[in-house]
Design a protein around this motif. Structure first.
Motif, short mmCIF file in Angstrom:
data_model
loop_
_atom_site.label_atom_id
_atom_site.label_comp_id
_atom_site.label_asym_id
_atom_site.label_seq_id
_atom_site.Cartn_x
_atom_site.Cartn_y
_atom_site.Cartn_z
N PHE A 233 44.26 -38.17 -31.54
CA PHE A 233 44.26 -39.34 -30.67
C PHE A 233 43.62 -40.46 -31.47
O PHE A 233 42.94 -40.22 -32.47
CB PHE A 233 43.53 -39.08 -29.34
N SER A 234 43.85 -41.70 -31.04
CA SER A 234 43.41 -42.82 -31.88
C SER A 234 42.13 -43.49 -31.42
O SER A 234 41.44 -44.11 -32.23
CB SER A 234 44.53 -43.87 -31.95
N HIS A 235 41.80 -43.43 -30.12
CA HIS A 235 40.65 -44.16 -29.57
C HIS A 235 39.90 -43.30 -28.55
O HIS A 235 40.47 -42.40 -27.94
CB HIS A 235 41.12 -45.42 -28.84
N ILE A 236 38.64 -43.68 -28.34
CA ILE A 236 37.85 -43.14 -27.24
C ILE A 236 37.62 -44.27 -26.25
O ILE A 236 37.20 -45.36 -26.65
CB ILE A 236 36.48 -42.61 -27.72
N GLY A 237 37.92 -44.03 -24.99
CA GLY A 237 37.66 -45.00 -23.93
C GLY A 237 36.50 -44.49 -23.09
O GLY A 237 36.58 -43.41 -22.52
N ALA A 238 35.43 -45.25 -23.03
CA ALA A 238 34.23 -44.83 -22.30
C ALA A 238 34.03 -45.68 -21.05
O ALA A 238 34.19 -46.90 -21.09
CB ALA A 238 33.00 -44.94 -23.21
N MET A 239 33.67 -45.02 -19.95
CA MET A 239 33.50 -45.68 -18.67
C MET A 239 32.07 -46.20 -18.50
O MET A 239 31.10 -45.52 -18.85
CB MET A 239 33.80 -44.73 -17.49
N ASP A 240 31.95 -47.36 -17.91
CA ASP A 240 30.69 -48.00 -17.57
C ASP A 240 30.00 -47.17 -16.50
O ASP A 240 30.61 -46.81 -15.50
CB ASP A 240 31.00 -49.40 -17.04
N ALA A 241 28.80 -46.82 -16.62
CA ALA A 241 27.88 -47.04 -17.72
C ALA A 241 27.50 -45.71 -18.37
O ALA A 241 27.29 -45.65 -19.57
CB ALA A 241 26.61 -47.73 -17.23
N GLY B 98 29.24 -43.11 -19.00
CA GLY B 98 30.24 -42.64 -19.97
C GLY B 98 30.02 -43.23 -21.35
O GLY B 98 30.40 -42.64 -22.36
N PHE B 99 29.37 -44.42 -21.40
CA PHE B 99 29.06 -45.03 -22.69
C PHE B 99 28.12 -44.16 -23.51
O PHE B 99 28.17 -44.16 -24.73
CB PHE B 99 28.37 -46.39 -22.51
N LEU B 100 27.22 -43.46 -22.83
CA LEU B 100 26.15 -42.75 -23.52
C LEU B 100 26.67 -41.66 -24.44
O LEU B 100 26.28 -41.57 -25.60
CB LEU B 100 25.16 -42.18 -22.50
N ILE B 101 27.55 -40.81 -23.92
CA ILE B 101 28.12 -39.75 -24.75
C ILE B 101 29.35 -40.25 -25.48
O ILE B 101 29.60 -39.89 -26.64
CB ILE B 101 28.45 -38.50 -23.90
N GLY B 102 30.15 -41.10 -24.84
CA GLY B 102 31.36 -41.62 -25.47
C GLY B 102 31.09 -42.30 -26.79
O GLY B 102 31.85 -42.13 -27.75
N ILE C 113 39.87 -40.61 -22.63
CA ILE C 113 39.01 -41.36 -21.71
C ILE C 113 37.87 -40.47 -21.27
O ILE C 113 38.06 -39.29 -20.99
CB ILE C 113 39.79 -41.98 -20.53
N PHE C 114 36.68 -41.05 -21.25
CA PHE C 114 35.47 -40.26 -21.08
C PHE C 114 34.53 -40.88 -20.06
O PHE C 114 34.28 -42.07 -20.06
CB PHE C 114 34.74 -40.15 -22.42
N ASP C 115 33.99 -40.02 -19.18
CA ASP C 115 32.97 -40.43 -18.22
C ASP C 115 31.96 -39.31 -18.08
O ASP C 115 32.18 -38.20 -18.59
CB ASP C 115 33.60 -40.76 -16.87
N ASP C 116 30.87 -39.57 -17.39
CA ASP C 116 29.87 -38.53 -17.21
C ASP C 116 30.31 -37.51 -16.18
O ASP C 116 29.95 -36.35 -16.25
CB ASP C 116 28.51 -39.13 -16.82
N LEU C 117 31.13 -37.95 -15.19
CA LEU C 117 31.45 -37.10 -14.05
C LEU C 117 32.83 -37.43 -13.52
O LEU C 117 33.22 -38.60 -13.49
CB LEU C 117 30.39 -37.37 -12.96
N ILE C 118 33.56 -36.40 -13.11
CA ILE C 118 34.82 -36.59 -12.40
C ILE C 118 34.58 -36.19 -10.95
O ILE C 118 34.28 -35.04 -10.66
CB ILE C 118 35.97 -35.73 -12.98
N ALA C 119 34.67 -37.17 -10.06
CA ALA C 119 34.50 -36.90 -8.63
C ALA C 119 35.87 -37.08 -7.97
O ALA C 119 36.72 -36.21 -8.05
CB ALA C 119 33.44 -37.82 -8.04
#
Length: 182
Positions: A54-62, A64-68, A121-127
């Motif tokens: 894959f070419s990019h990592i997309g991190a979710m606010d806020a 998700g930024f930490l691990i992304g 795409i990355f976040d801390d949690l999927i709800a």
């Protein structure tokens, strides 16, 4: 995986009745208070994705930024920030979505991705999946595709992972909690 699901669960603090009564908030800040735990979490994701295309990592606010950002750095991938409304300074694309608590908007710089890019795409949690689904729509609007949606925690009873899978987006999480699990 470097450590088992039970270990990571002991490092995620349940906070009852936050942000509203009846909700058990899954607080990941204890993971960041332990350098060893943070390294184990980051290394688990890095090992999963080190040989993938894959070419990019997309991190979710806020959160998700930490691990992304760690994963993007370690895998030498560009980091795309998906922010809450009004936080990005240049031209943006916006997507509305429903949260567990109301409506919100997610924004991304309009020039973040190009046709043919592939994004983890990355976040801390999927709800309920609202944030990641909005990010997926934004990715697609820029002509790119979503490689996978990843998170530290999944709350499968809220259906977010299933919604993502139903539109063809694979999901991955390090651990899952039932809604009443303490």
């Amino acid at each position: 995986m470097i450590f088992d699901e039970y270990d990571i669960k002991t490092l995620i603090r349940p906070v009852p009745d936050f942000p509203k009564p009846g909700v058990i908030f899954r607080d990941i800040t204890p993971l960041f208070q332990s350098p060893r735990a943070l390294r184990l979490v980051a290394d688990s994701f890095i090992q999963r994705y080190v040989e993938t295309e894959f070419s990019h990592i997309g991190a979710m606010d806020a959160r998700g930024f930490l691990i992304g950002s760690i994963i993007a750095y370690e895998l030498n991938k560009p980091l795309v920030l998906f922010r809450k409304q009004g936080k990005l300074p240049a031209e943006v694309l916006a997507e509305g979505y429903q949260t567990e608590y109301g409506e919100a908007f997610l924004e991304v710089h309009a020039d973040s991705l190009c046709e043919g890019d592939s994004v983890l795409i990355f976040d801390d949690l999927i709800a309920t999946g609202g944030t990641l689904l909005a990010a997926a729509k934004l990715v697609r609007r820029m002509g790119a595709k979503v490689f996978e949606a990843a998170a530290i925690i999944d709350l499968p009873e809220l259906g977010g992972s299933q919604k993502l899978q139903d539109i063809g987006i694979p999901t991955f999480s390090l651990t899952a909690f039932s809604l009443d699990e303490r």
